[in-house]
Enzyme design. Structure first.
Site, PDB file in Angstrom:
ATOM      1  N   ASP A 147       0.857  -1.196   0.000  1.00 22.37           N
ATOM      2  CA  ASP A 147       0.000   0.000   0.000  1.00 22.37           C
ATOM      3  C   ASP A 147       0.889   1.241   0.000  1.00 22.37           C
ATOM      4  O   ASP A 147       2.030   1.203   0.478  1.00 22.37           O
ATOM      5  CB  ASP A 147      -0.861   0.046   1.273  1.00 22.37           C
ATOM      6  CG  ASP A 147      -2.044  -0.922   1.216  1.00 22.37           C
ATOM      7  OD1 ASP A 147      -2.373  -1.423   0.134  1.00 22.37           O
ATOM      8  OD2 ASP A 147      -2.642  -1.150   2.287  1.00 22.37           O
ATOM      9  N   ARG A 171      -1.247  -0.497  -8.706  1.00 25.72           N
ATOM     10  CA  ARG A 171      -2.642  -0.186  -8.343  1.00 25.72           C
ATOM     11  C   ARG A 171      -2.752   1.338  -8.383  1.00 25.72           C
ATOM     12  O   ARG A 171      -2.021   2.035  -7.667  1.00 25.72           O
ATOM     13  CB  ARG A 171      -2.969  -0.677  -6.929  1.00 25.72           C
ATOM     14  CG  ARG A 171      -4.346  -0.213  -6.453  1.00 25.72           C
ATOM     15  CD  ARG A 171      -4.500  -0.258  -4.938  1.00 25.72           C
ATOM     16  NE  ARG A 171      -4.533  -1.591  -4.403  1.00 25.72           N
ATOM     17  CZ  ARG A 171      -4.187  -1.900  -3.146  1.00 25.72           C
ATOM     18  NH1 ARG A 171      -3.767  -0.950  -2.316  1.00 25.72           N
ATOM     19  NH2 ARG A 171      -4.232  -3.142  -2.712  1.00 25.72           N
TER      20      ARG A 171
HETATM   21  C1  LIG Z   1      -8.691  -1.199  -3.412  1.00 31.58           C
HETATM   22  C2  LIG Z   1      -8.235   0.140  -2.958  1.00 31.58           C
HETATM   23  C3  LIG Z   1      -6.979   0.287  -2.403  1.00 31.58           C
HETATM   24  C4  LIG Z   1      -6.528   1.536  -2.002  1.00 31.58           C
HETATM   25  N1  LIG Z   1      -5.238   1.684  -1.546  1.00 31.58           N
HETATM   26  C5  LIG Z   1      -4.768   2.920  -1.261  1.00 31.58           C
HETATM   27  C6  LIG Z   1      -3.417   3.133  -0.910  1.00 31.58           C
HETATM   28  O1  LIG Z   1      -2.597   2.205  -0.864  1.00 31.58           O
HETATM   29  N2  LIG Z   1      -3.015   4.397  -0.631  1.00 31.58           N
HETATM   30  C7  LIG Z   1      -3.886   5.459  -0.698  1.00 31.58           C
HETATM   31  O2  LIG Z   1      -3.464   6.591  -0.449  1.00 31.58           O
HETATM   32  N3  LIG Z   1      -5.179   5.271  -1.002  1.00 31.58           N
HETATM   33  C8  LIG Z   1      -5.634   4.050  -1.288  1.00 31.58           C
HETATM   34  N4  LIG Z   1      -6.955   3.884  -1.624  1.00 31.58           N
HETATM   35  C9  LIG Z   1      -7.930   4.982  -1.395  1.00 31.58           C
HETATM   36  C10 LIG Z   1      -8.007   5.941  -2.557  1.00 31.58           C
HETATM   37  O3  LIG Z   1      -6.811   6.659  -2.656  1.00 31.58           O
HETATM   38  C11 LIG Z   1      -9.169   6.926  -2.367  1.00 31.58           C
HETATM   39  O4  LIG Z   1      -8.973   7.664  -1.196  1.00 31.58           O
HETATM   40  C12 LIG Z   1     -10.548   6.284  -2.310  1.00 31.58           C
HETATM   41  O5  LIG Z   1     -10.635   5.187  -3.167  1.00 31.58           O
HETATM   42  C13 LIG Z   1     -11.650   7.284  -2.712  1.00 31.58           C
HETATM   43  O6  LIG Z   1     -11.430   7.756  -4.005  1.00 31.58           O
HETATM   44  P1  LIG Z   1     -12.282   7.313  -5.293  1.00 31.58           P
HETATM   45  O7  LIG Z   1     -11.330   6.988  -6.374  1.00 31.58           O
HETATM   46  O8  LIG Z   1     -13.240   6.249  -4.938  1.00 31.58           O
HETATM   47  O9  LIG Z   1     -13.002   8.620  -5.796  1.00 31.58           O
HETATM   48  P2  LIG Z   1     -13.815   9.820  -5.110  1.00 31.58           P
HETATM   49  O10 LIG Z   1     -13.940  10.852  -6.158  1.00 31.58           O
HETATM   50  O11 LIG Z   1     -13.208  10.191  -3.792  1.00 31.58           O
HETATM   51  O12 LIG Z   1     -15.209   9.131  -4.844  1.00 31.58           O
HETATM   52  C14 LIG Z   1     -16.059   8.713  -5.913  1.00 31.58           C
HETATM   53  C15 LIG Z   1     -17.334   8.136  -5.317  1.00 31.58           C
HETATM   54  O13 LIG Z   1     -17.017   6.939  -4.616  1.00 31.58           O
HETATM   55  C16 LIG Z   1     -17.793   6.806  -3.433  1.00 31.58           C
HETATM   56  N5  LIG Z   1     -16.887   6.827  -2.275  1.00 31.58           N
HETATM   57  C17 LIG Z   1     -15.562   7.082  -2.280  1.00 31.58           C
HETATM   58  N6  LIG Z   1     -15.039   6.949  -1.056  1.00 31.58           N
HETATM   59  C18 LIG Z   1     -16.068   6.598  -0.243  1.00 31.58           C
HETATM   60  C19 LIG Z   1     -16.177   6.309   1.137  1.00 31.58           C
HETATM   61  N7  LIG Z   1     -15.114   6.340   1.941  1.00 31.58           N
HETATM   62  N8  LIG Z   1     -17.403   6.002   1.635  1.00 31.58           N
HETATM   63  C20 LIG Z   1     -18.488   5.935   0.838  1.00 31.58           C
HETATM   64  N9  LIG Z   1     -18.444   6.208  -0.502  1.00 31.58           N
HETATM   65  C21 LIG Z   1     -17.252   6.527  -1.027  1.00 31.58           C
HETATM   66  C22 LIG Z   1     -18.750   7.971  -3.433  1.00 31.58           C
HETATM   67  O14 LIG Z   1     -19.921   7.545  -4.085  1.00 31.58           O
HETATM   68  C23 LIG Z   1     -18.016   9.002  -4.263  1.00 31.58           C
HETATM   69  O15 LIG Z   1     -18.865   9.933  -4.842  1.00 31.58           O
HETATM   70  C24 LIG Z   1      -7.399   2.657  -2.088  1.00 31.58           C
HETATM   71  C25 LIG Z   1      -8.660   2.509  -2.658  1.00 31.58           C
HETATM   72  C26 LIG Z   1      -9.079   1.289  -3.111  1.00 31.58           C
HETATM   73  C27 LIG Z   1     -10.415   1.186  -3.752  1.00 31.58           C
END
Ligand SMILES: Cc1cc2nc3c(=O)[nH]c(=O)nc-3n(C[C@H](O)[C@H](O)[C@H](O)COP(=O)(O)OP(=O)(O)OC[C@H]3O[C@@H](n4cnc5c(N)ncnc54)[C@H](O)[C@@H]3O)c2cc1C
Length: 314
Positions: free
Chosen positions: A136, A187
């Site tokens: 991560d 990722r």
């Molecule tokens: C499998 C996976 C691994 C990850 N690993 C890392 C990592 O190693 N390091 C790191 O910094 N980040 C990591 N992340 C988190 C990532 O960086 C984002 O903070 C997170 O995925 C929210 O961004 P988004 O792309 O979904 O888009 P956004 O624009 O933030 O959200 C899009 C839509 O997704 C939904 N959504 C997003 N987050 C949430 C929530 N918490 N609760 C409810 N609905 C939500 C909502 O409907 C929102 O409108 C990971 C995410 C995933 C899916």
């Protein structure tokens, strides 16, 4: 990602000690407690159950034993042993062989060489059993060292490992070129941490635009990339780029977090795409949980309702 005023309010709440006490006390107490929306449970058995449910829905999983920012050699040792025990439990239970971990959990803040050594111990158990181990990505002070450790191990022949890039960081597009050239698996995420202006885009539109550019690079030139997002626009874009460039759905995967946008997870599986669900579990759930709250103001309300609901009923 939060913008402007809601971000400030969220960070005020996050710093409150009263809030931390209440959330830690009530978050996982009962099967219906609010933190369980995102966290599979505190035990490996609960995590295996969650993984089996995900797999029954036609998806795969990656298991994350929660923990980070470990401050002593003993704790880093214990985390390493715990991870190896999780790998053994996964083998015994027959769930998919894929884990995610953080280098500060293995002691990166205490001693870099020891953290690498601990990581190698985990790989020593994981690789012969054909696990994939994703490192991560933590906040920007750790980007360089995390990528450096990944590259060193990769060059030493560890090919069952992958890294994470965050489109929020200015440097990430350059890092992507470098990792692609190595042949490494990425990722792609937007990034979960509050980052300074010196390191990262501050506007959501800029983070999204960088994410879109990186999706294109990954889908056309990446090595089995993971597009980790719940953003319907980014998911649609990924599908469109894959179609346009004749990239088959088995050449990449979508990844989403446990408890977030299950509707999209199911929709993608039905449409024939690969979806992996990130399953976090363990006692050290608070920082992970806070990052999930930070992503969406509605989650804060959801949690406050949970706290006051449970207090009222106890
Ligand atoms: C499998 C996976 C691994 C990850 N690993 C890392 C990592 O190693 N390091 C790191 O910094 N980040 C990591 N992340 C988190 C990532 O960086 C984002 O903070 C997170 O995925 C929210 O961004 P988004 O792309 O979904 O888009 P956004 O624009 O933030 O959200 C899009 C839509 O997704 C939904 N959504 C997003 N987050 C949430 C929530 N918490 N609760 C409810 N609905 C939500 C909502 O409907 C929102 O409108 C990971 C995410 C995933 C899916």
């Amino acid at each position: 990602m939060l913008d402007g005023a809601s971000k400030t309010v969220f960070h005020l709440i996050a710093r409150s000690q009263t809030f931390k006490k209440l959330a830690s006390h009530y978050g996982m107490r009962q099967p219906s407690s609010f933190a369980r929306r995102f966290i599979a449970g505190e035990t490996a058995a609960e995590a295996m159950e969650a993984a089996r449910a995900v797999e029954a829905g036609g998806m795969t999983s990656t298991m994350d034993l929660l923990g980070e920012s470990v401050t002593s050699l003993d704790k880093a040792d214990a985390a390493t042993r715990d991870y190896i025990a999780v790998i053994d439990a996964m083998i015994a239970s027959g769930v998919g062989r894929n884990v995610s971990l953080k280098l500060t959990q293995l002691g990166l803040d205490v001693d870099k060489a020891m953290a690498i050594d601990n990581f190698r111990k985990i790989l020593g158990r994981a690789e012969p059993a054909d696990f994939f181990v994703r490192i991560d990505m933590e906040n920007s002070p750790y980007t360089e060292v995390t990528l450096e450790i990944f590259e060193t191990l990769w060059r030493h022949g560890h090919r069952q490992i992958g890294v994470v890039l965050q489109s929020a960081l200015y440097r990430s597009e350059n890092d992507l070129g470098h990792i692609n050239a190595l042949g490494g698996r990425v990722r792609l995420t937007k990034g979960a941490y509050k980052e300074p202006k010196a390191a990262a885009y501050q506007k959501k539109a800029d983070v999204d635009a960088a994410f879109a550019r990186m999706v294109k690079t990954l889908i056309t030139t990446g090595h089995y990339p993971a597009i980790a997002t719940h953003d319907p626009a980014m998911i649609e874009l990924t599908r469109a780029i894959a179609r346009e460039h004749n990239v088959a759905p088995d050449r990449f995967e979508f990844q989403m977090l446990n408890g977030v946008r299950r509707d999209l997870q199911t929709m993608l599986v039905k449409a024939g795409y690969r979806v992996r669900v990130y399953i976090p579990f363990g006692r050290e759930w608070f920082p992970y949980f806070m990052r999930r709250l930070g992503e969406r103001p509605a989650n804060v309300m959801f949690m406050l309702r949970g706290i006051f609901g449970e207090r009222g009923s106890s």
